[in-house]
Design a protein around this motif. Structure first.
Motif, PDB file in Angstrom:
ATOM      1  N   TYR A 117       0.844  -1.196   0.000  1.00  0.00           N
ATOM      2  CA  TYR A 117       0.000   0.000   0.000  1.00  0.00           C
ATOM      3  C   TYR A 117       0.878   1.246   0.000  1.00  0.00           C
ATOM      4  CZ  TYR A 117      -4.044  -2.908   1.264  1.00  0.00           C
ATOM      5  OH  TYR A 117      -5.048  -3.856   1.268  1.00  0.00           O
ATOM      6  N   VAL A 118       0.462   2.236  -0.787  1.00  0.00           N
ATOM      7  CA  VAL A 118       1.087   3.555  -0.784  1.00  0.00           C
ATOM      8  C   VAL A 118      -0.031   4.568  -0.631  1.00  0.00           C
ATOM      9  CG1 VAL A 118       2.392   5.253  -2.095  1.00  0.00           C
ATOM     10  CG2 VAL A 118       3.042   2.847  -2.204  1.00  0.00           C
ATOM     11  N   ALA A 119       0.085   5.410   0.381  1.00  0.00           N
ATOM     12  CA  ALA A 119      -0.965   6.390   0.654  1.00  0.00           C
ATOM     13  C   ALA A 119      -0.369   7.773   0.818  1.00  0.00           C
ATOM     14  CB  ALA A 119      -1.738   5.997   1.918  1.00  0.00           C
ATOM     15  N   SER A 120      -1.146   8.773   0.417  1.00  0.00           N
ATOM     16  CA  SER A 120      -0.789  10.178   0.602  1.00  0.00           C
ATOM     17  C   SER A 120       0.568  10.492  -0.039  1.00  0.00           C
ATOM     18  CB  SER A 120      -0.811  10.527   2.088  1.00  0.00           C
ATOM     19  OG  SER A 120      -0.801  11.917   2.280  1.00  0.00           O
ATOM     20  N   GLY A 121       1.278  11.465   0.497  1.00  0.00           N
ATOM     21  CA  GLY A 121       2.579  11.831  -0.048  1.00  0.00           C
ATOM     22  C   GLY A 121       2.543  13.061  -0.934  1.00  0.00           C
ATOM     23  N   VAL A 122       3.721  13.373  -1.486  1.00  0.00           N
ATOM     24  CA  VAL A 122       3.903  14.559  -2.311  1.00  0.00           C
ATOM     25  C   VAL A 122       4.522  14.137  -3.637  1.00  0.00           C
ATOM     26  CG1 VAL A 122       5.031  16.804  -2.483  1.00  0.00           C
ATOM     27  CG2 VAL A 122       4.260  15.962  -0.258  1.00  0.00           C
ATOM     28  N   GLY A 123       3.991  14.629  -4.744  1.00  0.00           N
ATOM     29  CA  GLY A 123       4.550  14.340  -6.059  1.00  0.00           C
ATOM     30  C   GLY A 123       5.607  15.376  -6.410  1.00  0.00           C
ATOM     31  N   SER A 124       5.566  15.896  -7.645  1.00  0.00           N
ATOM     32  CA  SER A 124       6.505  16.949  -8.030  1.00  0.00           C
ATOM     33  C   SER A 124       6.249  18.210  -7.220  1.00  0.00           C
ATOM     34  CB  SER A 124       6.387  17.237  -9.527  1.00  0.00           C
ATOM     35  OG  SER A 124       5.053  17.585  -9.851  1.00  0.00           O
ATOM     36  N   HIS A 125       5.034  18.377  -6.726  1.00  0.00           N
ATOM     37  CA  HIS A 125       4.674  19.442  -5.804  1.00  0.00           C
ATOM     38  C   HIS A 125       3.449  18.962  -5.035  1.00  0.00           C
ATOM     39  CE1 HIS A 125       2.339  20.088  -9.510  1.00  0.00           C
ATOM     40  NE2 HIS A 125       1.368  20.516  -8.715  1.00  0.00           N
ATOM     41  N   TYR A 126       3.073  19.689  -3.986  1.00  0.00           N
ATOM     42  CA  TYR A 126       1.927  19.247  -3.189  1.00  0.00           C
ATOM     43  C   TYR A 126       0.645  19.302  -4.014  1.00  0.00           C
ATOM     44  CZ  TYR A 126      -1.672  18.932   0.387  1.00  0.00           C
ATOM     45  OH  TYR A 126      -2.774  18.542   1.117  1.00  0.00           O
ATOM     46  N   ASN A 127      -0.096  18.234  -3.956  1.00  0.00           N
ATOM     47  CA  ASN A 127      -1.361  18.128  -4.665  1.00  0.00           C
ATOM     48  C   ASN A 127      -2.372  17.482  -3.722  1.00  0.00           C
ATOM     49  OD1 ASN A 127      -3.512  16.861  -6.248  1.00  0.00           O
ATOM     50  ND2 ASN A 127      -2.330  17.412  -8.069  1.00  0.00           N
ATOM     51  N   PRO A 128      -3.477  18.143  -3.426  1.00  0.00           N
ATOM     52  CA  PRO A 128      -4.439  17.576  -2.469  1.00  0.00           C
ATOM     53  C   PRO A 128      -5.014  16.237  -2.908  1.00  0.00           C
ATOM     54  CG  PRO A 128      -5.357  19.499  -3.605  1.00  0.00           C
ATOM     55  CD  PRO A 128      -3.911  19.469  -3.918  1.00  0.00           C
ATOM     56  N   GLU A 129      -5.073  16.002  -4.219  1.00  0.00           N
ATOM     57  CA  GLU A 129      -5.600  14.723  -4.701  1.00  0.00           C
ATOM     58  C   GLU A 129      -4.623  13.588  -4.377  1.00  0.00           C
ATOM     59  OE1 GLU A 129      -8.653  14.133  -6.110  1.00  0.00           O
ATOM     60  OE2 GLU A 129      -8.958  16.178  -5.378  1.00  0.00           O
ATOM     61  N   ILE A 130      -3.329  13.835  -4.603  1.00  0.00           N
ATOM     62  CA  ILE A 130      -2.326  12.825  -4.262  1.00  0.00           C
ATOM     63  C   ILE A 130      -2.252  12.656  -2.748  1.00  0.00           C
ATOM     64  CG2 ILE A 130       0.143  12.297  -4.290  1.00  0.00           C
ATOM     65  CD1 ILE A 130       0.338  13.593  -7.000  1.00  0.00           C
ATOM     66  N   ALA A 131      -2.353  13.749  -2.003  1.00  0.00           N
ATOM     67  CA  ALA A 131      -2.249  13.696  -0.546  1.00  0.00           C
ATOM     68  C   ALA A 131      -3.358  12.857   0.083  1.00  0.00           C
ATOM     69  CB  ALA A 131      -2.270  15.104   0.025  1.00  0.00           C
ATOM     70  N   ARG A 132      -4.461  12.673  -0.619  1.00  0.00           N
ATOM     71  CA  ARG A 132      -5.572  11.876  -0.082  1.00  0.00           C
ATOM     72  C   ARG A 132      -5.683  10.498  -0.737  1.00  0.00           C
ATOM     73  NH1 ARG A 132     -10.894  14.144  -0.996  1.00  0.00           N
ATOM     74  NH2 ARG A 132     -11.490  12.497   0.476  1.00  0.00           N
ATOM     75  N   SER A 133      -4.905  10.258  -1.783  1.00  0.00           N
ATOM     76  CA  SER A 133      -5.065   9.019  -2.540  1.00  0.00           C
ATOM     77  C   SER A 133      -4.404   7.832  -1.851  1.00  0.00           C
ATOM     78  CB  SER A 133      -4.491   9.179  -3.943  1.00  0.00           C
ATOM     79  OG  SER A 133      -3.079   9.270  -3.889  1.00  0.00           O
ATOM     80  N   VAL A 134      -4.933   6.645  -2.115  1.00  0.00           N
ATOM     81  CA  VAL A 134      -4.412   5.382  -1.594  1.00  0.00           C
ATOM     82  C   VAL A 134      -4.424   4.369  -2.727  1.00  0.00           C
ATOM     83  CG1 VAL A 134      -4.680   3.536   0.105  1.00  0.00           C
ATOM     84  CG2 VAL A 134      -5.346   5.883   0.700  1.00  0.00           C
ATOM     85  N   VAL A 135      -3.279   3.709  -2.964  1.00  0.00           N
ATOM     86  CA  VAL A 135      -3.214   2.693  -4.006  1.00  0.00           C
ATOM     87  C   VAL A 135      -2.667   1.398  -3.423  1.00  0.00           C
ATOM     88  CG1 VAL A 135      -3.027   4.284  -5.954  1.00  0.00           C
ATOM     89  CG2 VAL A 135      -0.962   3.565  -4.744  1.00  0.00           C
ATOM     90  N   LYS A 136      -3.090   0.299  -4.032  1.00  0.00           N
ATOM     91  CA  LYS A 136      -2.732  -1.038  -3.548  1.00  0.00           C
ATOM     92  C   LYS A 136      -2.230  -1.888  -4.708  1.00  0.00           C
ATOM     93  CE  LYS A 136      -5.154  -5.256  -2.002  1.00  0.00           C
ATOM     94  NZ  LYS A 136      -6.484  -5.795  -1.620  1.00  0.00           N
ATOM     95  N   TRP A 137      -1.182  -2.653  -4.448  1.00  0.00           N
ATOM     96  CA  TRP A 137      -0.629  -3.597  -5.420  1.00  0.00           C
ATOM     97  C   TRP A 137      -0.527  -4.960  -4.744  1.00  0.00           C
ATOM     98  CZ3 TRP A 137       5.320  -3.829  -5.735  1.00  0.00           C
ATOM     99  CH2 TRP A 137       5.728  -4.969  -6.471  1.00  0.00           C
TER     100      TRP A 137
END
Length: 419
Positions: free
Chosen positions: A197-217
């Motif tokens: 699982y990878v949740a939240s975090g910061v991409g190339s810059h802060y993005n509220p959509e990425i900060a709330r997203s959760v992905v599973k592999w």
């Protein structure tokens, strides 16, 4: 401090080569046990502790590192060369090289892992003149017997890893996982039931959509029986189409806010759930729990949250252990009473930065990445063993995984102290 706890120190420098042994009774062409077929002899030897087999002869020593011998657990570490720290302030290129190593508890030696694929090069930003007193996080998890590198920082403070980098100890090989649609850093990473699982975090810059997203592999959701180890020369990600791999990231229920993108976070797999807090150490924090079965989020129990005062790890996803980094106390969580129960207090546990657990042992990296304290939580009183860091390196993170098979780097003699 519990004074009855015994402490042993073991460890040595990293070794790459040299094979020595003192046995003249057997060689590679002779049987394991004279008079018995090898397959029958191995059934007998499988019942003997590998520490004993290692000390007898070369053929038995070779056996315990073969794929057919039941793999015992070892410590795996991400390492930063100390020279990197001193050279950072004078360097125009801030990309730092890291090493991967395994501590073999039977020979009490560190061994470097094979290097990751060179193309594309693994370029991570760990030290920077603007943050010389701290390390930028390199986030990794262990799942299904694999070490998986998930997130880190690259030049210009961008996400450094576009797809997971996987090391299989039994094969001694690196491979790649499915590409992340939104690579990130300073995220929450964890493993639960053979899934990453990878949740939240910061991409190339802060993005509220990425900060709330959760992905599973899910490593088991595949038509393949094992990872594909690419040998293609023209494309490091392999000419096989991604859909044939059967691996992909799946969007899960989102976080309610982006408060978990403030620090690199370990999401601890425990009884079908992921537990995580958004701030490290003794600072006031928020806690949240993800239920993997129902794909839902809930608040962390009050006692668990209030007592969460340092890095944590779980043994077989059944028992969570946490180190109070201020007091140097190792504790385990009691779900029924919603409290943390103290196991042992030790000066070496103060300032703990990373924790890994497995096989009835909890491994703790002290402040500054110097030394690993291993606590046997099964014994009473707990037994403490100090594993010295490889000479010339700082420990960035640790995991407990099966030992590497077919190792050729054997120590000349066994050092005192058994892990």
């Amino acid at each position: 401090m519990i004074n009855s706890t015994t402490i042993t120190t073991v460890g040595a420098a990293v070794k790459r080569h040299k094979t020595h042994h003192h046995c003249h009774d057997y060689d590679d062409d002779q049987s394991l046990i004279p008079g018995l077929p090898d397959h029958i002899a191995q059934i007998c030897l499988n019942l003997v502790h590998p520490f004993t087999l290692f000390s007898v002869c070369h053929s038995w020593r070779k056996l315990i590192y073969s794929p057919s011998f039941p793999p015992y657990l070892s410590i795996y570490a991400l390492l930063l060369p100390l020279q990197t720290i001193t050279e950072t302030s004078n360097s125009a290129n801030f990309a730092n090289s890291i090493e991967f190593a395994s501590f073999d508890p039977i020979s009490s030696k560190w061994h470097l892992l094979p290097p990751p694929p060179p193309d594309p090069p693994l370029r991570l930003l760990v030290k920077h003149p603007s943050f010389i007193s701290r390390n930028l996080p390199v986030q990794s998890v262990s799942v299904s017997g694999n070490l998986i590198l998930l997130a880190a920082t690259a030049d210009h403070f961008l996400p450094a890893i576009s797809r997971p980098l996987i090391f299989n100890p039994l094969k001694k090989q690196w491979s790649y996982g499915p590409p992340l649609a939104k690579p990130r850093r300073w995220c929450a990473t964890g493993a639960l039931n053979d899934a990453v699982y990878v949740a939240s975090g910061v991409g190339s810059h802060y993005n509220p959509e990425i900060a709330r997203s959760v992905v599973k592999w899910n490593l088991n959701e595949s038509n393949r029986s094992e990872p594909h180890y690419c040998t293609c020369k023209s494309d490091i990600y392999c000419n096989r189409k991604e859909e044939k791999n059967g691996w992909k990231w799946k969007e899960m229920s989102r976080l309610k806010d982006g408060k978990f993108s403030r620090e690199a976070i370990d999401a601890i797999g425990w009884k079908g759930k992921l537990c995580m807090v958004n701030v490290k150490g003794d600072a006031a924090k928020e806690g949240i729990i993800y239920n993997g079965g129902s794909d839902t989020w809930q608040e962390m129990p009050e006692g668990m949250l209030m007592g969460w005062r340092g890095p944590a790890a779980a043994v077989a996803e059944e028992t969570i252990y946490m180190v109070d980094e201020s007091k140097g106390a190792l504790r385990k969580y009691d779900e029924e009473r919603d409290i943390w129960v103290e196991i042992v207090e030790n000066e070496r546990l103060k300032g703990a930065e990373y924790v890994a657990a497995g096989g009835g042992r909890v491994c703790v990296v002290g402040g500054g990445g110097n030394g690993i304290t291993v606590v046997d939580v099964v014994e009473e009183p707990p037994r403490v063993v100090v594993v010295e860091s490889p000479v010339g390196f700082q420990v960035l993170n640790i995991h407990v995984l099966p030992r590497m098979s077919q190792m050729v780097e054997y120590s000349e003699s066994i050092e005192q102290g058994e892990y």
